[in-house]
Design a protein around this motif. Structure first.
Motif, PDB file in Angstrom:
ATOM      1  N   PRO A   1      45.772  14.641  46.801  1.00 35.16           N
ATOM      2  CA  PRO A   1      44.376  14.360  46.440  1.00 35.16           C
ATOM      3  C   PRO A   1      43.390  14.387  47.608  1.00 35.16           C
ATOM      4  O   PRO A   1      42.208  14.627  47.411  1.00 35.16           O
ATOM      5  CB  PRO A   1      44.437  12.957  45.822  1.00 35.16           C
ATOM      6  N   SER A   2      43.881  14.183  48.837  1.00 36.50           N
ATOM      7  CA  SER A   2      42.986  14.214  49.995  1.00 36.50           C
ATOM      8  C   SER A   2      42.803  15.622  50.551  1.00 36.50           C
ATOM      9  O   SER A   2      42.026  15.829  51.476  1.00 36.50           O
ATOM     10  CB  SER A   2      43.519  13.295  51.101  1.00 36.50           C
ATOM     11  N   GLY A   3      43.537  16.595  50.004  1.00 37.23           N
ATOM     12  CA  GLY A   3      43.432  17.978  50.470  1.00 37.23           C
ATOM     13  C   GLY A   3      44.510  18.378  51.454  1.00 37.23           C
ATOM     14  O   GLY A   3      44.576  19.532  51.880  1.00 37.23           O
ATOM     15  N   THR A   4      45.382  17.458  51.842  1.00 39.13           N
ATOM     16  CA  THR A   4      46.482  17.763  52.759  1.00 39.13           C
ATOM     17  C   THR A   4      47.479  18.682  52.068  1.00 39.13           C
ATOM     18  O   THR A   4      47.840  18.458  50.916  1.00 39.13           O
ATOM     19  CB  THR A   4      47.189  16.467  53.202  1.00 39.13           C
TER      20      THR A   4
ATOM     21  N   LEU B   1      38.928  11.758  37.470  1.00 40.10           N
ATOM     22  CA  LEU B   1      40.359  11.803  37.752  1.00 40.10           C
ATOM     23  C   LEU B   1      40.699  13.043  38.562  1.00 40.10           C
ATOM     24  O   LEU B   1      40.206  14.139  38.268  1.00 40.10           O
ATOM     25  CB  LEU B   1      41.172  11.833  36.455  1.00 40.10           C
ATOM     26  N   TRP B   2      41.555  12.883  39.574  1.00 39.15           N
ATOM     27  CA  TRP B   2      42.118  14.028  40.283  1.00 39.15           C
ATOM     28  C   TRP B   2      43.544  14.178  39.763  1.00 39.15           C
ATOM     29  O   TRP B   2      44.339  13.237  39.807  1.00 39.15           O
ATOM     30  CB  TRP B   2      42.146  13.788  41.788  1.00 39.15           C
TER      31      TRP B   2
ATOM     32  N   ALA C   1      47.509  11.179  37.382  1.00 42.53           N
ATOM     33  CA  ALA C   1      46.186  11.392  37.971  1.00 42.53           C
ATOM     34  C   ALA C   1      45.830  10.166  38.784  1.00 42.53           C
ATOM     35  O   ALA C   1      46.416   9.089  38.612  1.00 42.53           O
ATOM     36  CB  ALA C   1      45.146  11.636  36.884  1.00 42.53           C
ATOM     37  N   ILE C   2      44.862  10.323  39.673  1.00 39.44           N
ATOM     38  CA  ILE C   2      44.381   9.224  40.500  1.00 39.44           C
ATOM     39  C   ILE C   2      42.879   9.079  40.282  1.00 39.44           C
ATOM     40  O   ILE C   2      42.163  10.083  40.143  1.00 39.44           O
ATOM     41  CB  ILE C   2      44.728   9.455  41.992  1.00 39.44           C
ATOM     42  N   VAL C   3      42.405   7.834  40.214  1.00 41.51           N
ATOM     43  CA  VAL C   3      40.985   7.557  40.005  1.00 41.51           C
ATOM     44  C   VAL C   3      40.237   7.852  41.307  1.00 41.51           C
ATOM     45  O   VAL C   3      40.604   7.341  42.368  1.00 41.51           O
ATOM     46  CB  VAL C   3      40.753   6.093  39.578  1.00 41.51           C
TER      47      VAL C   3
ATOM     48  N   PRO D   1      49.767  12.247  42.153  1.00 42.15           N
ATOM     49  CA  PRO D   1      49.581  13.611  41.674  1.00 42.15           C
ATOM     50  C   PRO D   1      49.453  14.593  42.834  1.00 42.15           C
ATOM     51  O   PRO D   1      48.906  14.247  43.889  1.00 42.15           O
ATOM     52  CB  PRO D   1      48.282  13.536  40.874  1.00 42.15           C
ATOM     53  N   VAL D   2      49.981  15.775  42.639  1.00 40.75           N
ATOM     54  CA  VAL D   2      49.863  16.869  43.597  1.00 40.75           C
ATOM     55  C   VAL D   2      49.578  18.147  42.831  1.00 40.75           C
ATOM     56  O   VAL D   2      49.885  18.255  41.650  1.00 40.75           O
ATOM     57  CB  VAL D   2      51.138  17.044  44.466  1.00 40.75           C
TER      58      VAL D   2
END
Length: 161
Positions: A78-81, A151-152, A96-98, A62-63
């Motif tokens: 998801p890491s903010g990059t 979820l993100w 989504a990512i857990v 996901p972005v």
């Protein structure tokens, strides 16, 4: 002969207009999407002349699309990059990512019910329905309802059909 050339020119112009419309974003940023191909290069700017900053090898990650420029999409992972992808590298498929340090429980129905599966942190799944703080989360055919707070890729109050 002139009439034939003008018809061909009109058709070419129509194709260019259709192509330009296809490059336009379907939504106004910010919105969630996902990485379409198995390999995608993130660039430091909106163009092929900008250097690649990351190579993503995780389809469906996901972005969040935060800006657009012509056929380019500025995204946040998801890491903010943050960086730029060519528009065809971004899919409207919702995933989504857990997040967090513990597995998330996947239940048989919205609001709880029988525990079906657990998904570990970092697992990516597809979202098909969301509402009232719950989403249907599908990981390679194993689906269940999860609370969306871990979820993100979805907003807490977001509703998906």
């Amino acid at each position: 002969m002139n009439r034939r050339i003008s018809v061909v020119g009109a058709l070419a112009a129509l194709c260019l207009v259709d192509g330009a419309q296809a490059a336009e974003p379907k939504q106004k940023p910010p919105y969630y999407a996902s990485i379409a191909p198995a390999r995608a290069r993130m660039r430091s700017g909106p163009g092929r002349t900008y250097p690649a900053t990351w190579l993503y090898v995780r389809r469906d990650l996901p972005v969040r699309v935060i800006d657009t420029f012509k056929e380019w999409r500025k995204v946040e992972d998801p890491s903010g990059t943050q960086g730029w992808f060519l528009g065809n590298m971004v899919s409207s498929t919702r995933t989504a990512i857990v997040e967090g340090g513990q597995p998330i429980e996947m239940h048989e129905r919205r609001g709880g019910g029988k525990l079906l599966w657990r998904a570990a942190p970092g697992v990516v799944g597809r979202l098909s329905q969301c509402g009232s703080g719950w989403c249907r989360f599908d990981v390679h055919g194993q689906a269940g309802w999860v609370e969306n707070t871990r979820l993100w890729g979805v907003e807490p109050d977001e509703a998906l059909p």
